[in-house]
Design an enzyme around this catalytic site. Structure first.
Site, PDB file in Angstrom:
ATOM      1  N   TYR A 145     -44.599  12.801  29.587  1.00 51.32           N
ATOM      2  CA  TYR A 145     -45.332  11.913  28.680  1.00 51.32           C
ATOM      3  C   TYR A 145     -44.588  11.790  27.354  1.00 51.32           C
ATOM      4  CZ  TYR A 145     -49.223   9.997  25.970  1.00 51.32           C
ATOM      5  OH  TYR A 145     -50.004   9.209  25.161  1.00 51.32           O
TER       6      TYR A 145
ATOM      7  N   ALA B 229     -41.421   9.637  27.600  1.00 54.54           N
ATOM      8  CA  ALA B 229     -41.675   8.198  27.585  1.00 54.54           C
ATOM      9  C   ALA B 229     -41.967   7.707  26.169  1.00 54.54           C
ATOM     10  CB  ALA B 229     -42.841   7.865  28.516  1.00 54.54           C
ATOM     11  N   LYS B 230     -42.698   8.494  25.398  1.00 54.60           N
ATOM     12  CA  LYS B 230     -43.036   8.086  24.036  1.00 54.60           C
ATOM     13  C   LYS B 230     -41.814   8.147  23.115  1.00 54.60           C
ATOM     14  CE  LYS B 230     -47.329   7.174  24.780  1.00 54.60           C
ATOM     15  NZ  LYS B 230     -47.824   5.778  24.710  1.00 54.60           N
TER      16      LYS B 230
ATOM     17  N   GLY C 208     -52.858  10.105  17.444  1.00 56.65           N
ATOM     18  CA  GLY C 208     -53.102  11.394  18.075  1.00 56.65           C
ATOM     19  C   GLY C 208     -54.087  11.252  19.225  1.00 56.65           C
TER      20      GLY C 208
ATOM     21  N   ASP D 133     -60.874  10.172  21.172  1.00 59.13           N
ATOM     22  CA  ASP D 133     -62.064  10.730  21.815  1.00 59.13           C
ATOM     23  C   ASP D 133     -62.505   9.899  23.032  1.00 59.13           C
ATOM     24  OD1 ASP D 133     -62.847   8.511  20.401  1.00 59.13           O
ATOM     25  OD2 ASP D 133     -64.521   9.481  19.376  1.00 59.13           O
ATOM     26  N   ARG D 134     -61.544   9.595  23.904  1.00 64.16           N
ATOM     27  CA  ARG D 134     -61.863   8.940  25.173  1.00 64.16           C
ATOM     28  C   ARG D 134     -62.066  10.012  26.238  1.00 64.16           C
ATOM     29  NH1 ARG D 134     -56.852   6.252  24.406  1.00 64.16           N
ATOM     30  NH2 ARG D 134     -56.212   7.317  26.307  1.00 64.16           N
TER      31      ARG D 134
END
Length: 225
Positions: A116, A119-120, A149, A152-153
């Site tokens: 991850y 990729a970023k 950052g 809240d999902r």
């Protein structure tokens, strides 16, 4: 999870006279061009391209597999490149804006997020270089990089459950920061604002000690993931 029908309904409630949408899987190499072509056909051109889709993976050592990395790079990096390449001629004509939603993990490496983060970091390098190319060529297309950052999902919280001690930021406030940055053609957006300080700090402390990293991680849970 919010459905496409709900998004369309909310847009109409907010006063949008017309709403178009297309469902696409960004893991498919053919999808990005189809999405941009759909937008060009419906709208006649583009003023903004907001790149905000994401493919996540559970934190931990199992997420380091070549298959997981390949999938994440397609969804979180290569599709961004494809969408941008297809949309750039129209954005050039309109003197428009590219808004790229990235992550703190694209500026500051952290544990148990290897593919991850890769990729970023790739996004940051690609769009940073593209901004310079456009400047040299006097192309008036703004690029706004948004460093966010954990939000809240439910999906985000599930991916790092038991691994990180970092508190999630409110999604609506993060979205508002992205909108403001894109509307003002800002070069960068940091939300929460302290992330800007963390990025600057990394230049002075490129390899933080293990004890410092452990303050935000549940290392035992991450290693077992």
């Amino acid at each position: 999870m919010t459905t496409s029908t709900q998004v369309v309904g909310n847009c109409r409630k907010l006063g949008a006279p017309k709403v178009f949408y297309i469902a696409a899987d960004m893991a498919s190499p053919e999808a990005p061009e189809s999405v941009v072509q759909f937008a060009l056909d419906k709208l006649g051109g583009l003023d903004y391209l907001v790149l905000n889709h994401i493919g996540g993976a559970p934190a931990g050592t199992r997420a380091r597999s070549p298959q997981a990395t390949r999938w994440l790079m397609q969804v979180n990096f290569l599709s961004y490149v494809q969408l941008t390449s297809r949309a750039l001629p129209s954005l050039t004509d309109s003197k428009g804006s590219l808004v790229v939603v990235s992550s703190l993990l694209g500026r500051v490496p952290t544990s148990f997020s290897t593919p991850y983060s890769a990729a970023k970091f790739a996004l940051d390098g690609f769009f940073g270089s593209l901004r310079r190319e456009l400047d040299v060529q006097d192309v008036n297309v703004a690029i706004t990089m948004c460093v966010l950052g954990l939000r809240d999902r439910a999906s985000a919280a599930e991916a790092v459950r038991g691994v990180t001690r970092v508190k999630a930021a409110p999604g609506p406030k993060a979205a508002l920061a992205v909108i403001r940055g894109g509307a003002t053609r800002a070069a960068g957006v940091f939300y929460p604002w302290r992330f800007h300080l963390l990025c600057l700090l990394r230049r002075w402390l490129p390899r933080p000690r293990a004890w410092f990293i452990r303050q935000e991680l549940n290392v035992t849970a991450a290693a077992a993931a």
